[in-house]
Design a protein around this motif. Structure first.
Motif, PDB file in Angstrom:
ATOM      1  N   GLU A  48     -21.062   1.259  47.258  1.00  0.00           N
ATOM      2  CA  GLU A  48     -21.970   2.350  47.622  1.00  0.00           C
ATOM      3  C   GLU A  48     -21.590   3.632  46.884  1.00  0.00           C
ATOM      4  O   GLU A  48     -22.457   4.336  46.356  1.00  0.00           O
ATOM      5  CB  GLU A  48     -21.926   2.599  49.130  1.00  0.00           C
ATOM      6  N   LEU A  49     -20.302   3.932  46.852  1.00  0.00           N
ATOM      7  CA  LEU A  49     -19.841   5.147  46.180  1.00  0.00           C
ATOM      8  C   LEU A  49     -20.128   5.081  44.687  1.00  0.00           C
ATOM      9  O   LEU A  49     -20.521   6.090  44.081  1.00  0.00           O
ATOM     10  CB  LEU A  49     -18.346   5.364  46.443  1.00  0.00           C
ATOM     11  N   ASP A  50     -19.934   3.908  44.090  1.00  0.00           N
ATOM     12  CA  ASP A  50     -20.272   3.745  42.664  1.00  0.00           C
ATOM     13  C   ASP A  50     -21.746   4.062  42.426  1.00  0.00           C
ATOM     14  O   ASP A  50     -22.098   4.739  41.463  1.00  0.00           O
ATOM     15  CB  ASP A  50     -19.954   2.323  42.196  1.00  0.00           C
ATOM     16  N   PHE A  51     -22.599   3.561  43.311  1.00  0.00           N
ATOM     17  CA  PHE A  51     -24.039   3.820  43.191  1.00  0.00           C
ATOM     18  C   PHE A  51     -24.325   5.318  43.293  1.00  0.00           C
ATOM     19  O   PHE A  51     -25.055   5.881  42.477  1.00  0.00           O
ATOM     20  CB  PHE A  51     -24.799   3.049  44.262  1.00  0.00           C
ATOM     21  N   PHE A  52     -23.764   5.965  44.321  1.00  0.00           N
ATOM     22  CA  PHE A  52     -24.025   7.393  44.519  1.00  0.00           C
ATOM     23  C   PHE A  52     -23.537   8.215  43.332  1.00  0.00           C
ATOM     24  O   PHE A  52     -24.197   9.171  42.920  1.00  0.00           O
ATOM     25  CB  PHE A  52     -23.356   7.897  45.794  1.00  0.00           C
ATOM     26  N   GLU A  57     -28.678  13.471  40.491  1.00  0.00           N
ATOM     27  CA  GLU A  57     -28.617  14.653  41.370  1.00  0.00           C
ATOM     28  C   GLU A  57     -27.203  14.941  41.864  1.00  0.00           C
ATOM     29  O   GLU A  57     -26.884  16.081  42.208  1.00  0.00           O
ATOM     30  CB  GLU A  57     -29.590  14.531  42.549  1.00  0.00           C
ATOM     31  N   VAL A  58     -26.350  13.947  41.888  1.00  0.00           N
ATOM     32  CA  VAL A  58     -24.956  14.161  42.307  1.00  0.00           C
ATOM     33  C   VAL A  58     -24.214  14.970  41.254  1.00  0.00           C
ATOM     34  O   VAL A  58     -23.382  15.820  41.578  1.00  0.00           O
ATOM     35  CB  VAL A  58     -24.248  12.815  42.583  1.00  0.00           C
ATOM     36  N   ALA A  59     -24.519  14.740  39.999  1.00  0.00           N
ATOM     37  CA  ALA A  59     -23.849  15.464  38.919  1.00  0.00           C
ATOM     38  C   ALA A  59     -24.114  16.961  38.976  1.00  0.00           C
ATOM     39  O   ALA A  59     -23.303  17.760  38.501  1.00  0.00           O
ATOM     40  CB  ALA A  59     -24.278  14.898  37.566  1.00  0.00           C
ATOM     41  N   THR A  60     -25.240  17.349  39.566  1.00  0.00           N
ATOM     42  CA  THR A  60     -25.570  18.778  39.645  1.00  0.00           C
ATOM     43  C   THR A  60     -25.029  19.441  40.911  1.00  0.00           C
ATOM     44  O   THR A  60     -25.027  20.660  40.992  1.00  0.00           O
ATOM     45  CB  THR A  60     -27.101  18.968  39.591  1.00  0.00           C
ATOM     46  N   ASP A  61     -24.579  18.656  41.860  1.00  0.00           N
ATOM     47  CA  ASP A  61     -24.027  19.190  43.119  1.00  0.00           C
ATOM     48  C   ASP A  61     -22.510  19.000  43.104  1.00  0.00           C
ATOM     49  O   ASP A  61     -21.990  17.950  43.464  1.00  0.00           O
ATOM     50  CB  ASP A  61     -24.648  18.457  44.311  1.00  0.00           C
ATOM     51  N   ILE A  62     -21.810  20.032  42.665  1.00  0.00           N
ATOM     52  CA  ILE A  62     -20.362  19.939  42.462  1.00  0.00           C
ATOM     53  C   ILE A  62     -19.627  19.580  43.753  1.00  0.00           C
ATOM     54  O   ILE A  62     -18.695  18.762  43.732  1.00  0.00           O
ATOM     55  CB  ILE A  62     -19.812  21.267  41.876  1.00  0.00           C
ATOM     56  N   THR A  69     -16.040  11.689  44.652  1.00  0.00           N
ATOM     57  CA  THR A  69     -14.945  11.210  43.797  1.00  0.00           C
ATOM     58  C   THR A  69     -13.635  11.128  44.573  1.00  0.00           C
ATOM     59  O   THR A  69     -12.835  10.210  44.352  1.00  0.00           O
ATOM     60  CB  THR A  69     -14.760  12.089  42.545  1.00  0.00           C
ATOM     61  N   ARG A  70     -13.417  12.056  45.495  1.00  0.00           N
ATOM     62  CA  ARG A  70     -12.207  11.997  46.333  1.00  0.00           C
ATOM     63  C   ARG A  70     -12.241  10.743  47.210  1.00  0.00           C
ATOM     64  O   ARG A  70     -11.251  10.003  47.295  1.00  0.00           O
ATOM     65  CB  ARG A  70     -12.109  13.253  47.194  1.00  0.00           C
TER      66      ARG A  70
END
Length: 103
Positions: A48-52, A57-62, A69-70
């Motif tokens: 699931e985390l790999d998918f997210f 849109e995740v790349a733009t939300d630091i 990633t944590r």
């Protein structure tokens, strides 16, 4: 007077002995079912985390990226260790079968 750490089985100041450490379980099925069930979820969560993490849109939300990633690092470590445990558990079962085989 500073308190020092006593090894297991040593007498305390009151004359009572610390209980010795319990031996490691001898059976491969020593893990409690609840714990095994929880650990079985880690590889699924890792997918699931790999998918997210692949979502644009995740790349733009630091903040979200940092949190994912944590969590990915933590889940990945546990999933890897549990995979190793399962592999060793299977090897142990195979060795026990060979040991029990009279041929």
């Amino acid at each position: 007077m500073p308190r020092t750490h006593l090894p297991r089985g040593a007498l305390t100041g009151s004359g009572r002995a610390h209980p010795p450490p319990s031996p490691a379980p001898a059976t491969a099925s020593a893990m409690k079912p609840f714990l095994r069930q929880q650990l079985e979820r880690y590889p699924i969560r890792l997918q699931e985390l790999d998918f997210f993490l692949q979502q644009p849109e995740v790349a733009t939300d630091i903040d979200r990226l940092r949190a994912l990633t944590r969590e990915h690092a933590e889940v990945s470590e546990v999933a890897g260790l549990y995979g190793r445990y399962r592999s060793l558990e299977a090897q142990l079962a195979g060795a026990r079968e060979m040991l029990a085989d009279p041929d």
